[in-house]
Design a protein around this motif. Structure first.
Motif, PDB file in Angstrom:
ATOM      1  N   ASN A  53       0.576  -1.132   0.036  1.00 35.97           N
ATOM      2  CA  ASN A  53       0.044   0.087   0.010  1.00 35.97           C
ATOM      3  C   ASN A  53       0.960   1.021   0.161  1.00 35.97           C
ATOM      4  O   ASN A  53       1.522   1.437   0.987  1.00 35.97           O
ATOM      5  N   GLY A  54       1.009   1.926  -1.212  1.00 34.48           N
ATOM      6  CA  GLY A  54       2.056   2.870  -1.259  1.00 34.48           C
ATOM      7  C   GLY A  54       1.731   4.373  -1.323  1.00 34.48           C
ATOM      8  O   GLY A  54       0.266   4.593  -0.909  1.00 34.48           O
ATOM      9  N   SER A  55       2.572   5.218  -1.725  1.00 36.72           N
ATOM     10  CA  SER A  55       2.081   6.672  -1.521  1.00 36.72           C
ATOM     11  C   SER A  55       2.514   7.138  -2.971  1.00 36.72           C
ATOM     12  O   SER A  55       3.348   7.023  -3.615  1.00 36.72           O
ATOM     13  N   ARG A  56       1.305   8.007  -3.546  1.00 36.50           N
ATOM     14  CA  ARG A  56       1.478   8.739  -4.994  1.00 36.50           C
ATOM     15  C   ARG A  56       2.691   9.638  -4.601  1.00 36.50           C
ATOM     16  O   ARG A  56       3.539   9.739  -5.521  1.00 36.50           O
ATOM     17  N   GLY A  57       2.892  10.348  -3.480  1.00 35.81           N
ATOM     18  CA  GLY A  57       3.986  11.457  -3.238  1.00 35.81           C
ATOM     19  C   GLY A  57       5.292  10.709  -3.353  1.00 35.81           C
ATOM     20  O   GLY A  57       6.272  11.336  -3.561  1.00 35.81           O
ATOM     21  N   HIS A  58       5.209   9.616  -2.797  1.00 40.81           N
ATOM     22  CA  HIS A  58       6.830   8.718  -2.821  1.00 40.81           C
ATOM     23  C   HIS A  58       7.048   7.979  -4.106  1.00 40.81           C
ATOM     24  O   HIS A  58       8.047   7.119  -4.197  1.00 40.81           O
ATOM     25  N   LEU A  59       6.028   8.032  -5.158  1.00 39.93           N
ATOM     26  CA  LEU A  59       6.209   7.158  -6.327  1.00 39.93           C
ATOM     27  C   LEU A  59       7.530   7.347  -6.914  1.00 39.93           C
ATOM     28  O   LEU A  59       8.309   6.243  -7.290  1.00 39.93           O
ATOM     29  N   ALA A  60       8.070   8.375  -7.376  1.00 37.57           N
ATOM     30  CA  ALA A  60       9.246   8.630  -8.084  1.00 37.57           C
ATOM     31  C   ALA A  60      10.568   8.082  -7.259  1.00 37.57           C
ATOM     32  O   ALA A  60      11.231   7.396  -7.946  1.00 37.57           O
ATOM     33  N   ALA A  61      10.450   8.139  -6.029  1.00 36.86           N
ATOM     34  CA  ALA A  61      11.571   7.765  -5.047  1.00 36.86           C
ATOM     35  C   ALA A  61      11.427   6.151  -5.041  1.00 36.86           C
ATOM     36  O   ALA A  61      12.574   5.272  -5.209  1.00 36.86           O
ATOM     37  N   THR A  62      10.393   5.587  -5.104  1.00 36.20           N
ATOM     38  CA  THR A  62       9.939   4.218  -4.867  1.00 36.20           C
ATOM     39  C   THR A  62      10.554   3.611  -6.264  1.00 36.20           C
ATOM     40  O   THR A  62      11.350   2.596  -6.336  1.00 36.20           O
ATOM     41  N   ARG A  63      10.347   4.310  -7.172  1.00 33.25           N
ATOM     42  CA  ARG A  63      10.754   3.949  -8.624  1.00 33.25           C
ATOM     43  C   ARG A  63      12.282   3.671  -8.692  1.00 33.25           C
ATOM     44  O   ARG A  63      12.909   3.172  -9.516  1.00 33.25           O
ATOM     45  N   ARG A  64      12.752   4.678  -8.207  1.00 34.03           N
ATOM     46  CA  ARG A  64      14.381   4.785  -8.350  1.00 34.03           C
ATOM     47  C   ARG A  64      14.766   3.555  -7.881  1.00 34.03           C
ATOM     48  O   ARG A  64      15.981   2.999  -8.184  1.00 34.03           O
ATOM     49  N   ARG A  65      14.239   3.217  -6.520  1.00 33.90           N
ATOM     50  CA  ARG A  65      14.889   1.908  -5.580  1.00 33.90           C
ATOM     51  C   ARG A  65      14.442   0.599  -6.418  1.00 33.90           C
ATOM     52  O   ARG A  65      15.234  -0.487  -6.325  1.00 33.90           O
ATOM     53  N   TYR A  66      13.075   0.866  -7.033  1.00 33.50           N
ATOM     54  CA  TYR A  66      12.649  -0.564  -7.627  1.00 33.50           C
ATOM     55  C   TYR A  66      12.344  -0.260  -9.228  1.00 33.50           C
ATOM     56  O   TYR A  66      11.032  -0.057  -9.248  1.00 33.50           O
ATOM     57  N   PRO A  67      13.214  -0.225 -10.136  1.00 34.60           N
ATOM     58  CA  PRO A  67      13.012   0.225 -11.327  1.00 34.60           C
ATOM     59  C   PRO A  67      11.906  -0.656 -12.069  1.00 34.60           C
ATOM     60  O   PRO A  67      11.134  -0.307 -13.020  1.00 34.60           O
ATOM     61  N   ASN A  68      11.546  -1.919 -11.864  1.00 33.06           N
ATOM     62  CA  ASN A  68      10.584  -2.626 -12.645  1.00 33.06           C
ATOM     63  C   ASN A  68       9.499  -2.652 -11.701  1.00 33.06           C
ATOM     64  O   ASN A  68       8.634  -3.666 -11.771  1.00 33.06           O
TER      65      ASN A  68
END
Ligand SMILES: Nc1ncnc2c1ncn2[C@@H]1O[C@H](COP(=O)(O)OP(=O)(O)O)[C@@H](O)[C@H]1O
Ligand SMILES: O=P(O)(O)OC[C@H]1O[C@H](OP(=O)(O)OP(=O)(O)O)[C@H](O)[C@@H]1O
Length: 189
Positions: free
Chosen positions: A97-112
């Protein structure tokens, strides 16, 4: 092969917790793990299978490296336990259950990352938040105001890695749609 991180995002009240609860058994059947979040929300108000901690406990856990992901929003701090990295490394899918605000940072850590964006009609959203009675009316208004910052920005990108799931109708339909996305079926638009 490593597992996929599936990141469920959407406005407060769009039904993320309800959907994860309802899909718990079929997700487990597919070997997809759900993780218990750590949140600085009082235990009575948690309303989801989250671990409630104080702000100080959260800071200590964060400093110890206990979280794979963490963010602040809605006056709260949220952490995703680091154990998800072990599950992913072992080849298991993990849905958070994630955060829209943290999406870019999450993508950097988990690119796939596979991103599932849960949506609901705006009028229905307010009604659901009020009916849930977890937050005060000013807190609900703040959450509704927060949406304006995200929904269009996330949707406008036409990003194929973002799947949109509508939860304006019955929850059972939304569960089916979620499972189709997890299974990688083509009807998951
Ligand atoms: N498809 C649905 N139909 C009717 N009510 C729903 C549906 N999905 C969720 N709800 C209700 O809407 C409220 C918000 O849902 P919740 O799962 O807490 O959302 P979120 O975790 O995204 O904030 C809850 O009271 C829940 O019971
Ligand atoms: O950046 P945003 O997309 O706005 O998300 C911010 C936080 O709010 C939601 O949690 P919370 O459980 O407090 O709220 P919700 O259950 O009402 O969505 C969501 O899961 C994030 O942790």
């Amino acid at each position: 092969m490593t597992g996929r991180l599936i990141y469920l995002i959407g406005p407060s009240g769009s039904g993320k917790d309800s959907l994860l609860d309802a899909a718990r058994a079929p997700l487990a059947d597919r070997g997809c793990r759900l993780v218990r979040r750590v949140i600085t929300r009082s235990a009575e108000a948690v309303g989801e299978a989250a671990q409630g901690v104080s702000a100080q406990q959260f800071a200590e856990l964060e400093a110890q490296g206990a979280f794979a992901l963490s963010w602040h929003a809605n006056g709260l701090a949220y952490g995703i336990p680091r154990e998800i990295d072990g599950w992913l490394a072992a080849g298991q899918d993990v849905l958070v259950n994630g955060s829209r605000g943290h999406l870019a940072a999450t993508r950097r850590r988990y690119p796939n990352l596979l991103v599932l964006l849960l949506t609901v009609d705006q009028a229905v959203l307010r009604q659901r938040l009020l009916a849930r009675r977890r937050e005060s009316v000013p807190e609900i208004e703040a959450r509704l105001a927060r949406n304006a910052r995200f929904s269009e920005r996330v949707l406008a990108g036409h990003d194929p890695a973002v799947r949109v799931i509508d939860n304006s109708g019955p929850l059972e339909h939304t569960v089916e749609h979620l499972l189709a996305c997890v299974d990688g079926q083509s009807e998951c638009a």
